[in-house]
Design an enzyme around this catalytic site. Structure first.
Site, PDB file in Angstrom:
ATOM      1  N   ASP A  27       0.845  -1.191   0.000  1.00 60.48           N
ATOM      2  CA  ASP A  27       0.000   0.000   0.000  1.00 60.48           C
ATOM      3  C   ASP A  27       0.886   1.249   0.000  1.00 60.48           C
ATOM      4  O   ASP A  27       1.710   1.414   0.895  1.00 60.48           O
ATOM      5  CB  ASP A  27      -0.899  -0.037   1.245  1.00 60.48           C
ATOM      6  CG  ASP A  27      -2.054   0.949   1.156  1.00 60.48           C
ATOM      7  OD1 ASP A  27      -2.163   1.669   0.141  1.00 60.48           O
ATOM      8  OD2 ASP A  27      -2.846   1.001   2.122  1.00 60.48           O
ATOM      9  N   ASP A 120      -3.286   2.368  -5.866  1.00 60.97           N
ATOM     10  CA  ASP A 120      -2.095   2.361  -5.007  1.00 60.97           C
ATOM     11  C   ASP A 120      -2.053   1.202  -4.018  1.00 60.97           C
ATOM     12  O   ASP A 120      -1.365   1.266  -3.014  1.00 60.97           O
ATOM     13  CB  ASP A 120      -2.001   3.690  -4.246  1.00 60.97           C
ATOM     14  CG  ASP A 120      -2.927   3.751  -3.057  1.00 60.97           C
ATOM     15  OD1 ASP A 120      -4.073   3.276  -3.176  1.00 60.97           O
ATOM     16  OD2 ASP A 120      -2.515   4.247  -2.001  1.00 60.97           O
ATOM     17  N   GLU A 121      -2.784   0.144  -4.295  1.00 60.49           N
ATOM     18  CA  GLU A 121      -2.881  -0.933  -3.320  1.00 60.49           C
ATOM     19  C   GLU A 121      -3.050  -2.279  -4.021  1.00 60.49           C
ATOM     20  O   GLU A 121      -3.792  -2.374  -4.998  1.00 60.49           O
ATOM     21  CB  GLU A 121      -4.109  -0.636  -2.446  1.00 60.49           C
ATOM     22  CG  GLU A 121      -4.319  -1.589  -1.314  1.00 60.49           C
ATOM     23  CD  GLU A 121      -5.633  -1.310  -0.585  1.00 60.49           C
ATOM     24  OE1 GLU A 121      -6.177  -0.185  -0.683  1.00 60.49           O
ATOM     25  OE2 GLU A 121      -6.128  -2.241   0.059  1.00 60.49           O
TER      26      GLU A 121
HETATM   27 MG   LIG Z   1      -2.484   3.929   0.140  1.00 66.62          MG
END
Ligand SMILES: [Mg+2]
Length: 430
Positions: A27, A120-121
């Site tokens: 993350d 983003d993960e």
């Molecule tokens: Mg994040």
């Protein structure tokens, strides 16, 4: 940006036995803000907030900004009041996506077993990569180092035997940290966390549980599955919560890259004001969108209707549903309602106020149907489940089965062989 509760006590050394810990949760830290700081190094150490305009909400905030009590989804106006000296920047999705793509390419050099959750993960199943790599933590450390070096962005990594613990580990490792939770420590680790840490337990569910005297995962772990079912009113949710309280999670990492939207649209042979013709086309497009969702194993939360007017201008209107869908019987009524809202006319009108050149439907807010099962909102389901809802649910299940049957007929005999309950056939679109 995660607003889930963290606990300092769990941010410690849990031991180094990585046996069976083949799930990584990666993350990025305050991703949009970090991307901006990466291209404007002079902003480093300053409170950077992504989101401008007084009616907008905060999309991301640097850790410096968070110390002022700024969170994602907070109104920008509130954030400005809390931190007048903050640096407020507009969202530049194109730029963040470009960096994200490169980061995902980096992860893909380790394994193709990547389940992208958002820009983003991601979860990675590194079991196959271990033939070439020494350990899961060596992979995590390498990704962290590369992302930092190449993009000037930091990320946090959680390593565990399942998705639930890996995600909680990365959340609690933030910012710029890595946390390994050995299999033997999974139950101890999760029992140190508040109930809200479990994905799917939002404020309303947490409050509901509190009324039953359950505020922590530890307290949840003392209940039997049937006692939990009594509280949630759902055997399915009770089962995943009961597993969660033991640090268990049966969901697999499913390689997947989120698509932004799936749509279908057609231009009319001639501009039309005939509402029957337009709604018939929307029905046809809803059908195509739903079939495409099912084919890809996705469900959608947001439905958008788009029209093009005679002067070639476009209008769109979107609606986000409480529960995700993948059937035309669920998509079409929404698409139709949106059409009449765009046209600012009664849904019974047979003639539309202006002629249309094109109409279409798209579905966004996509997630994999298989993994959406655990997440959905306890929030929604904790409502009083009256009979009407139950029967609506049964109808939805029946319709879904019917549409799935159609999928297999179409696969066999061709796309245009059959439609479900279309009241008027769409004119052959150009
Ligand atoms: Mg994040």
């Amino acid at each position: 940006m995660s607003t889930s509760p963290r606990s300092l006590a769990v941010k410690r050394d849990w031991g180094h036995d990585e046996t069976g810990c083949t799930v990584l949760h990666i993350d990025m830290d305050a991703f949009y803000a970090s991307c901006e700081i990466a291209r404007h190094p002079e902003l480093k150490g300053k409170p950077v907030i992504i989101g401008t305009g007084n009616r907008a909400v905060v999309s991301a905030a640097s850790y410096e900004a968070r110390t002022y009590g700024i969170n994602s989804a907070m109104a920008v106006a509130t954030a400005r009041r809390r931190c007048p000296q903050g640096i407020f920047l507009p969202v530049d999705m194109q730029y963040y996506r470009a960096i994200s793509r490169q980061i995902f390419a980096l992860m893909a050099s380790v394994t193709d077993q990547i389940e992208q959750v958002s820009v983003d993960e991601a979860y990675m199943n590194v079991s196959q990569a271990l033939r070439r790599w020494e350990s899961p933590s060596a992979i995590g450390a390498w990704i962290r180092q590369q992302v930092q070096k190449k993009f000037n962005v930091t990320c946090s990594v959680g390593i565990a035997a399942n998705k639930l613990i890996a995600k909680l580990a990365s959340t609690n490792a933030k910012p710029d940290g890595m946390l390994l939770v050995p299999l033997s420590q999974h139950a101890t680790f999760i029992r140190m966390l508040p109930l809200r840490s479990i994905p799917g337990i939002g404020p309303a569910s947490a409050e509901h549980f509190r009324r039953w005297g359950v505020e922590t995962v530890e307290e949840l772990s003392h209940l039997s599955e049937s006692q939990i079912a009594q509280i949630t009113g759902s055997a399915l949710q009770a089962h995943s919560l009961w597993l969660a309280a033991q640090g268990r999670d049966e969901r697999k990492v499913i390689p997947h890259t989120p698509e932004k939207s799936i749509g279908s649209e057609r231009t009319f042979a001639q501009d039309t004001t005939d509402s029957t013709e337009v709604t018939a086309l929307l029905r046809h497009c809803s059908d195509e969108v739903a079939a495409s969702l099912r084919k890809r194993g996705l469900v959608a939360r947001t439905i958008t209707t788009k029209v093009r007017h005679s002067d070639l201008s476009y209008s769109t209107k979107a609606h986000t549903l409480e529960a995700p869908v993948d059937t035309a019987s669920a998509i079409y009524p929404v698409a139709k309602k949106l059409l009449f809202a765009i046209m600012k006319t009664e849904s019974t009108a047979s003639v539309l106020p202006q002629p249309l050149r094109l109409a279409g439907v798209s579905a966004s807010g996509l997630s994999p149907a298989k993994t959406t099962a655990l997440q959905p909102s306890l929030e929604l389901d904790l409502g009083d489940e009256d009979e009407e809802e139950v029967s609506a649910h049964t109808d939805a299940t029946k319709l879904r089965t019917a549409e799935k049957t159609l999928d297999s007929i179409r696969d066999k005999y061709g796309k245009n062989v059959i439609h479900l309950g279309t009241t008027a056939k769409a004119k052959k679109p150009l």
